[in-house]
Design a protein around this motif. Structure first.
Motif, PDB file in Angstrom:
ATOM      1  N   SER A  18       0.825  -1.309  -0.003  1.00 11.69           N
ATOM      2  CA  SER A  18      -0.171   0.014  -0.018  1.00 11.69           C
ATOM      3  C   SER A  18       0.728   1.204   0.060  1.00 11.69           C
ATOM      4  O   SER A  18       0.500   2.182   0.499  1.00 11.69           O
ATOM      5  N   HIS A  19       2.039   1.260  -0.567  1.00  9.54           N
ATOM      6  CA  HIS A  19       2.943   2.444  -0.747  1.00  9.54           C
ATOM      7  C   HIS A  19       2.740   3.070  -1.884  1.00  9.54           C
ATOM      8  O   HIS A  19       3.081   4.400  -2.055  1.00  9.54           O
ATOM      9  N   GLU A  20       2.262   2.464  -2.877  1.00 12.11           N
ATOM     10  CA  GLU A  20       2.149   3.354  -4.160  1.00 12.11           C
ATOM     11  C   GLU A  20       0.490   3.841  -4.688  1.00 12.11           C
ATOM     12  O   GLU A  20       0.268   4.592  -5.099  1.00 12.11           O
ATOM     13  N   ASP A  21      -0.249   2.561  -3.991  1.00 13.85           N
ATOM     14  CA  ASP A  21      -1.830   2.876  -4.160  1.00 13.85           C
ATOM     15  C   ASP A  21      -2.262   1.901  -2.862  1.00 13.85           C
ATOM     16  O   ASP A  21      -1.645   0.922  -2.701  1.00 13.85           O
ATOM     17  N   VAL A  22      -3.458   2.493  -2.701  1.00 10.57           N
ATOM     18  CA  VAL A  22      -3.912   1.703  -1.581  1.00 10.57           C
ATOM     19  C   VAL A  22      -5.335   0.804  -2.019  1.00 10.57           C
ATOM     20  O   VAL A  22      -6.174   0.436  -1.149  1.00 10.57           O
ATOM     21  N   ASP A  23      -5.427   0.631  -3.223  1.00 13.22           N
ATOM     22  CA  ASP A  23      -6.748   0.080  -3.897  1.00 13.22           C
ATOM     23  C   ASP A  23      -6.534  -1.681  -3.223  1.00 13.22           C
ATOM     24  O   ASP A  23      -7.912  -1.861  -2.644  1.00 13.22           O
ATOM     25  N   GLY A  24      -5.672  -2.139  -3.060  1.00  9.45           N
ATOM     26  CA  GLY A  24      -5.784  -3.528  -2.474  1.00  9.45           C
ATOM     27  C   GLY A  24      -6.081  -3.388  -1.084  1.00  9.45           C
ATOM     28  O   GLY A  24      -7.123  -4.525  -0.499  1.00  9.45           O
ATOM     29  N   MET A  25      -5.444  -2.654  -0.411  1.00 12.58           N
ATOM     30  CA  MET A  25      -5.843  -2.704   1.005  1.00 12.58           C
ATOM     31  C   MET A  25      -6.978  -2.167   1.394  1.00 12.58           C
ATOM     32  O   MET A  25      -7.658  -2.578   2.197  1.00 12.58           O
ATOM     33  N   ARG A  26      -7.616  -1.108   0.761  1.00  9.97           N
ATOM     34  CA  ARG A  26      -8.972  -0.661   0.697  1.00  9.97           C
ATOM     35  C   ARG A  26      -9.994  -1.768   0.695  1.00  9.97           C
ATOM     36  O   ARG A  26     -11.108  -1.879   1.453  1.00  9.97           O
ATOM     37  N   SER A  27      -9.853  -2.559  -0.637  1.00 15.32           N
ATOM     38  CA  SER A  27     -10.504  -3.661  -0.746  1.00 15.32           C
ATOM     39  C   SER A  27     -10.784  -4.783   0.338  1.00 15.32           C
ATOM     40  O   SER A  27     -11.702  -5.396   0.714  1.00 15.32           O
TER      41      SER A  27
END
Length: 367
Positions: A18-27
């Motif tokens: 989640s250092h470049e985008d947080v899409d996976g962590m948000r999901s």
């Protein structure tokens, strides 16, 4: 509702970059909330929010932390009761503890709102977007708990952080005849020498009883175009760690006037352009209910040593910072470092402490 295991959640969360985008962590976060019969909302700024309870006349408690991390991603590894990896303490460990408290609470009066932001490590765009619209009223007993690695202490104050640039306008000339121009680098040296006097002015900031003295540090300097030419311009980047009651606007105006008075009109100061407000210093009254709730659980009180989004929330309601993990230990940096880690029993203790603190805040604020 299924049982929630904060350690199992944390181990999975640290696996997710989640250092470049947080899409996976948000999901993953939203999936976890749905598994526990909570319907989350994702707003246009990328914030994940969810609520429990619904009494608008009772106290409103906000639980906040962030899901973004600094680069690079470091996969998790476990050694006994220690989990290492990027985000283990900053701030997925605090998130795991906050989720445990959120799932555990069942407000009979008031509300608990979970607010998880996506951009704390850079511009705080999520917090800047959502905080102004939160229903927070200190007179009603509302409060905010921000999850960060505090070693299970409750932090009631933090310095702010401002960034700005001193611009020096010189006049280029041949280095063989320097007196025919105005050397911006020489003026820059005088500006740096003058900086310590800024807080020594009669109207300068006094040291804060908990946070200590403010700091004003030159961090980057850039000037000159050629090795045989008097520099016609120079810039100095300044890092400011402020203490209450200094605001960003007050600091900008005050330092600009101070430098102009001492060095003339060729020297000026402006804050760096930023898409969101700077993180200003904050302090929460020791008598605030949310502080007392943690003190009753034997949590030590102290300042937080880094700037945090608690700054935004503290403008709206009493705010504290709390969570498992530490920013640094006796060996050096922990958060943001390659050796980032958290002790898993501390995550479990943080969850239990938060569960009890939330219950106390809702009960006592409504009594």
């Amino acid at each position: 509702m299924a049982d929630f295991d904060p350690v199992a959640f944390l181990e999975r969360a640290v696996e997710i970059p989640s250092h470049e985008d947080v899409d996976g962590m948000r999901s993953f976060l939203c999936e976890t909330l749905r598994e526990h019969d909570i319907d989350p909302t994702v707003d246009d700024a990328g914030n994940v929010t969810a609520s429990r309870g619904g009494d608008p006349d009772g106290p409103h408690l906000v639980l906040n932390t962030h899901i973004d991390t600094v680069a690079p991603h470091i996969p998790p590894s476990r050694d006994g009761d220690t989990l290492s990896g990027r985000g283990s303490c900053d701030a997925k460990g605090p998130l795991a503890a906050i989720l445990a408290a959120f799932f555990d609470c069942d407000p009979e009066a008031g509300r608990v709102t979970l607010v998880v932001t996506p951009d704390e490590e850079v511009y705080s765009t999520g917090a800047a977007a959502i905080v102004p619209d939160l229903d927070l009223d200190p007179e009603r007993g509302d409060a905010v708990i921000v999850g960060e690695p505090t070693g299970l202490d409750v932090c009631t104050a933090a310095k702010g952080r401002f960034e700005g640039v001193v611009e020096i306008e010189g006049e280029s000339a041949h280095a063989a005849e320097p007196e025919s121009g105005t050397n911006a680098i020489s003026l820059a040296a005088r500006a740096v020498e003058a900086l310590p006097g800024f807080d020594d002015r009669p109207d300068g900031l006094d040291a804060h009883p908990d946070l200590g003295a403010p700091t004003l540090t030159p961090t980057v300097i850039d000037g000159g175009d050629a090795t045989n030419q008097v520099a016609g311009a120079c810039e100095i980047v300044l890092d400011r760690r402020s203490v209450p009651p200094e605001t960003a606007d007050g600091y900008e105006t005050g330092l600009d006037e101070y430098l102009r008075e001492r060095l003339g009109s060729r020297v000026s100061f402006e804050l760096t352009d930023r898409k969101t407000p700077f993180l200003e210093a904050f302090e929460t009254d020791a008598d605030a209910g949310v502080v007392q709730a943690f003190r009753e659980l034997d949590c030590a009180t102290r300042p937080f040593t880094a700037a945090t989004e608690a700054s935004y929330f503290a403008r709206r309601a009493p705010t504290v910072v709390f969570g498992p993990g530490v920013l640094a230990d006796s060996e050096g940096p922990v958060a943001h470092a390659d050796r980032e880690y958290v002790r898993l029993p501390e995550v479990e203790r943080a969850a239990e402490t938060l569960e009890n603190a939330v219950e106390t805040c809702l009960r006592e604020s409504h009594s």
